[in-house]
Design a protein around this motif. Structure first.
Motif, short mmCIF file in Angstrom:
data_model
loop_
_atom_site.label_atom_id
_atom_site.label_comp_id
_atom_site.label_asym_id
_atom_site.label_seq_id
_atom_site.Cartn_x
_atom_site.Cartn_y
_atom_site.Cartn_z
N THR A 1 0.83 -1.21 0.00
CA THR A 1 0.00 0.00 0.00
C THR A 1 0.85 1.25 0.00
N ASP A 2 1.94 1.24 0.75
CA ASP A 2 2.79 2.43 0.83
C ASP A 2 3.37 2.81 -0.53
N ALA A 3 3.55 1.83 -1.41
CA ALA A 3 4.14 2.14 -2.71
C ALA A 3 3.23 2.99 -3.57
N TRP A 4 1.95 2.96 -3.29
CA TRP A 4 1.00 3.67 -4.15
C TRP A 4 0.33 4.84 -3.45
N LEU A 5 0.87 5.28 -2.31
CA LEU A 5 0.33 6.48 -1.65
C LEU A 5 0.44 7.72 -2.54
N PRO A 6 1.55 7.91 -3.30
CA PRO A 6 1.58 9.08 -4.19
C PRO A 6 0.43 9.11 -5.19
N THR A 7 0.03 7.94 -5.69
CA THR A 7 -1.09 7.90 -6.62
C THR A 7 -2.39 8.30 -5.91
N ARG A 8 -2.55 7.87 -4.68
CA ARG A 8 -3.75 8.25 -3.93
C ARG A 8 -3.76 9.75 -3.65
N ILE A 9 -2.59 10.31 -3.38
CA ILE A 9 -2.50 11.77 -3.19
C ILE A 9 -2.88 12.48 -4.50
N ASN A 10 -2.38 11.97 -5.62
CA ASN A 10 -2.74 12.56 -6.91
C ASN A 10 -4.24 12.51 -7.15
N LEU A 11 -4.86 11.39 -6.80
CA LEU A 11 -6.31 11.26 -6.95
C LEU A 11 -7.04 12.29 -6.11
N ALA A 12 -6.57 12.49 -4.88
CA ALA A 12 -7.22 13.48 -4.01
C ALA A 12 -7.12 14.88 -4.60
N HIS A 13 -5.96 15.24 -5.16
CA HIS A 13 -5.82 16.57 -5.78
C HIS A 13 -6.74 16.71 -6.99
N ALA A 14 -6.84 15.63 -7.79
CA ALA A 14 -7.72 15.72 -8.96
C ALA A 14 -9.18 15.87 -8.53
N LEU A 15 -9.58 15.15 -7.49
CA LEU A 15 -10.94 15.29 -6.99
C LEU A 15 -11.19 16.70 -6.46
N ARG A 16 -10.19 17.26 -5.78
CA ARG A 16 -10.33 18.64 -5.27
C ARG A 16 -10.51 19.63 -6.42
N LYS A 17 -9.68 19.50 -7.45
CA LYS A 17 -9.79 20.43 -8.57
C LYS A 17 -11.10 20.27 -9.33
N TYR A 18 -11.63 19.05 -9.34
CA TYR A 18 -12.87 18.80 -10.08
C TYR A 18 -14.10 19.17 -9.26
N GLY A 19 -13.91 19.52 -7.99
CA GLY A 19 -15.02 19.97 -7.17
C GLY A 19 -15.66 18.89 -6.31
N HIS A 20 -15.11 17.68 -6.31
CA HIS A 20 -15.63 16.61 -5.46
C HIS A 20 -14.92 16.71 -4.10
N LEU A 21 -15.31 17.70 -3.34
CA LEU A 21 -14.54 18.05 -2.15
C LEU A 21 -14.65 17.01 -1.05
N ASP A 22 -15.84 16.47 -0.84
CA ASP A 22 -16.00 15.48 0.23
C ASP A 22 -15.16 14.23 -0.05
N GLU A 23 -15.18 13.79 -1.30
CA GLU A 23 -14.39 12.61 -1.66
C GLU A 23 -12.89 12.91 -1.59
N ALA A 24 -12.52 14.14 -1.99
CA ALA A 24 -11.11 14.53 -1.89
C ALA A 24 -10.66 14.53 -0.44
N LEU A 25 -11.48 15.07 0.45
CA LEU A 25 -11.14 15.10 1.87
C LEU A 25 -10.99 13.69 2.42
N ALA A 26 -11.91 12.79 2.06
CA ALA A 26 -11.83 11.42 2.55
C ALA A 26 -10.55 10.74 2.04
N THR A 27 -10.15 11.05 0.81
CA THR A 27 -8.93 10.45 0.24
C THR A 27 -7.69 10.97 0.95
N PHE A 28 -7.63 12.28 1.23
CA PHE A 28 -6.49 12.83 1.97
C PHE A 28 -6.40 12.21 3.36
N GLU A 29 -7.54 12.04 4.01
CA GLU A 29 -7.53 11.45 5.35
C GLU A 29 -7.08 9.99 5.30
N GLN A 30 -7.46 9.28 4.22
CA GLN A 30 -7.00 7.90 4.06
C GLN A 30 -5.48 7.84 3.92
#
Length: 655
Positions: A471-500
């Motif tokens: 799992t640790d090997a793919w944390l950067p990808t999860r961070i990238n997903l959270a940023h993309a969700l934030r930019k696209y306006g899916h704020l709740d999902e972005a927040l949940a991804t950052f917390e994960q």
């Protein structure tokens, strides 16, 4: 005397007493003058490395033109002597494609032969071949030994073309060799080891092979089992990026039915699969189990070295590189180990030197070329890295990794359109590599195509999860997903991804800052203040976290109606560094909420994101270029120069 001398020659060969074998074979040729006896004398000379003498013997007796065995041996001598053009003249430039056998036809013809063998002696003229007749009429008229020799000569043509860097022609020669004789493993291994075919192309090629041409003692059932057994062995050699289920079935069958669970080739295929899935510790355990028994297995060492690099095992790399350089200085893999060690301790110039040495010793050694290019990328020398990766892409056309790295380099140079083209080329070769999917998502992110970016990030994580990757090997990808969700306006999902991400113990101030920004956009100013203070606790002088903290405190005071009063917002003012930097608080002054300031914060956030992306790819492996998993370990003292690995390590200026 001829029988006595043949027995003497063979007995001496069995004991590796080559002078005795030459002595007996020479007398035998003088007595009989037989072509086969002459061939065996030439064979003994070849075994001892006397290639010129071998060629002279065959030419003097005129055997090269009329004997396929001698023509094959003479061409092989020319290749050993570096005379590629002469070898091609001996072999000819045309492959005997009329000898190719199509899959399935042998079974059909086998039934006809079984029925018709009583019809007359004409059906039995091939003797031992009457149960398993080849496909075509031309092939049927050839003796089985000649068919194997023709396949061998196709393989030698491929070797010649590869030495001339004509890889397309080499690929066709190798393929024809295996299609003529499915047991011509050298040609099959050349196709797989040099990555001359894409993963899908490899599986298609495997299905095109006629394993039914394998004949074992005129026994139909045993021949069928041998055909299936050979196909399973070949399956384990294919790319691990596609059809992992079929690979798992083949590996399981070989391990349980044929007791090959501990065979080095089967273990290597399993380790390669684990490495492809970023399960580095499991791969390292498998490779270590082989090296305990067979310390100098150079087939498995590249994967073993790459795992050590990924896991930061500098001490083990140091000792292993020393041992290999002392005991096997003529092996390219020894200098690959030295290069990977220097890369792991960030001695880039030395690493480049030894990767280059390994690639010069074997121009088709893929890990050395990739490691050589990685050294330029590690220093930010993008133009040189692109040139080196381009060479690797030309040498190894079937693997997507050089194209992937070319895309990553152009991405770091902000050449988004060119990066996208290279990544698309890699995607056409392999659609299931999570690292490639992540990089494509990054390109779409920077092109403001956020839905596509989210799709690729999610696909990368899905494949990584399906592969059972760390799992640790793919944390950067999860961070990238959270940023993309934030930019696209899916704020709740972005927040949940950052917390994960943060639940995995990440202490990156950029992640806390991004979480704070999402909370601000959700109008949860007090939660944003807490997140931004966590960022400043990790990096007290982070300017972005400081600016956002001022904004969050202002928003919190406005929401609470506490401007000018003490309260949660003012209470937060004491946080930050000892020099006062990073301590926002109400005293820092209110920041207006104008659009210009918001856009400026967004620009700085994007810049920080790109910086994270550049840092994320640091520490790639010398063999195949996965991101490394952070790990602890005691680093050995830096070696001042190459002499620590023995005098053989020192490379002359000409090298």
């Amino acid at each position: 005397m001829d029988k006595f001398l043949r027995d003497w020659r063979q007995d001496a060969l069995n004991r590796n007493q080559y002078e005795a074998a030459i002595f007996a074979a020479d007398k035998l040729v003088a007595i009989t003058g037989d072509e086969q006896d002459t061939f065996w004398l030439a064979q003994v000379h070849f075994t001892t490395g006397n290639y010129t003498r071998t060629q002279a013997l065959l030419t003097r007796r005129g055997l090269v033109e009329r004997n396929p065995q001698c023509r094959y041996l003479s061409a092989h001598c020319a290749i050993k002597l570096g005379k590629t053009e002469e070898a091609l003249q001996i072999l000819g430039d045309k492959n005997p494609t009329h000898l190719i056998s199509a899959p399935g036809s042998a079974r059909t013809k086998l039934r006809h032969v079984d029925v018709n063998t009583r019809a007359g002696p004409r059906h039995n003229k091939t003797g031992s071949r009457n149960e398993r007749v080849p496909t075509s009429e031309e092939r049927d008229r050839e003796q089985i030994d000649n068919i194997k020799l023709e396949a061998g000569m196709c393989y030698l043509r491929g070797v010649c073309y590869a030495k001339q860097n004509s890889f397309d022609r080499a690929k066709e020669c190798y393929k024809t060799a295996v299609q003529i004789d499915v047991q011509c493993f050298e040609a099959f291994d050349a196709l797989m080891a040099n990555s001359l075919m894409s993963p899908e192309e490899e599986w298609t090629f495997l299905e095109s092979l006629n394993f039914d041409t394998i004949n074992v003692s005129n026994n139909t059932s045993l021949s069928q089992e041998a055909a299936q057994f050979t196909k399973l062995l070949y399956t384990t050699r294919l790319s691990k990026y596609t059809k992992p289920e079929e690979f798992a079935n083949a590996s399981e069958t070989l391990s349980t039915h044929y007791n090959l669970n501990d065979n080095p080739d089967i273990v290597l295929s399993k380790a390669d699969l684990m490495y492809t899935h970023c399960r580095f510790r499991e791969a390292l355990a498998l490779t270590s189990s082989v090296l305990i028994i067979d310390k100098y297995n150079f087939n498995i060492l590249p994967v073993h070295l790459a795992c050590l690099h990924e896991l930061g095992e500098k001490n083990t790399l140091f000792l292993l590189a020393h041992d290999l350089a002392d005991s096997n200085p003529s092996e390219p893999c020894s200098w690959l180990a030295v290069g990977i060690y220097y890369l792991s301790i960030n001695r880039i110039a030395e690493a480049r030197r030894f990767f280059s040495k390994a690639s010069m010793m074997d121009p088709h050694f893929g890990p050395a070329w990739i490691g050589f290019a990685h050294t330029f990328a590690a220093e930010g020398e993008h133009d040189q890295a692109i040139s080196a990766y381009s060479t690797a892409a030309r040498l190894f056309q079937g693997t997507h990794l050089p194209q992937l790295y070319l895309g990553m380099q152009n991405l770091q140079l902000s050449n988004l359109s060119l990066a996208r083209e290279y990544l698309k080329t890699a995607y056409d070769l392999c659609e299931t590599d999570p690292l490639l999917l992540n990089e494509m998502g990054v390109v779409y992110f920077h092109q403001d195509q956020f839905p596509d970016a989210i799709t690729f990030f999610r696909r990368a994580l899905a494949y990584a999860e399906r592969n059972g990757a760390d799992t640790d090997a793919w944390l950067p990808t999860r961070i990238n997903l959270a940023h993309a969700l934030r930019k696209y306006g899916h704020l709740d999902e972005a927040l949940a991804t950052f917390e994960q991400v943060l639940r995995h113990g990440v202490k990156d101030p950029a992640v806390f800052t991004a979480k704070g920004l999402v909370l601000l956009e959700l109008n949860r100013s007090w939660d944003a203040v807490i997140a931004l203070h966590e960022a400043l606790a990790v990096s007290p002088q982070d300017p972005m976290a400081t600016d956002l903290l001022n904004r969050a405190l202002e928003a919190n005071e406005v929401d609470s109606g506490l401007i000018g009063d003490t309260g949660p917002g003012a209470e937060a003012g004491g946080f930050g560094g000892e020099d006062g930097s990073g301590g926002g608080g109400a005293a820092a002054g209110a920041i207006g909420g104008g659009e210009e300031e918001i856009e400026e914060l967004e620009r700085r956030m994007n810049g920080r994101l790109r910086e994270i992306e550049q840092n994320r790819v640091a520490g790639r492996r010398g063999g195949r270029g996965r991101r490394r998993v952070p790990s602890s370990g005691v680093e050995l003292p830096l070696v001042d120069d190459a002499s620590a690995f023995g005098e053989s390590m020192v490379v002359d200026s000409d090298d």
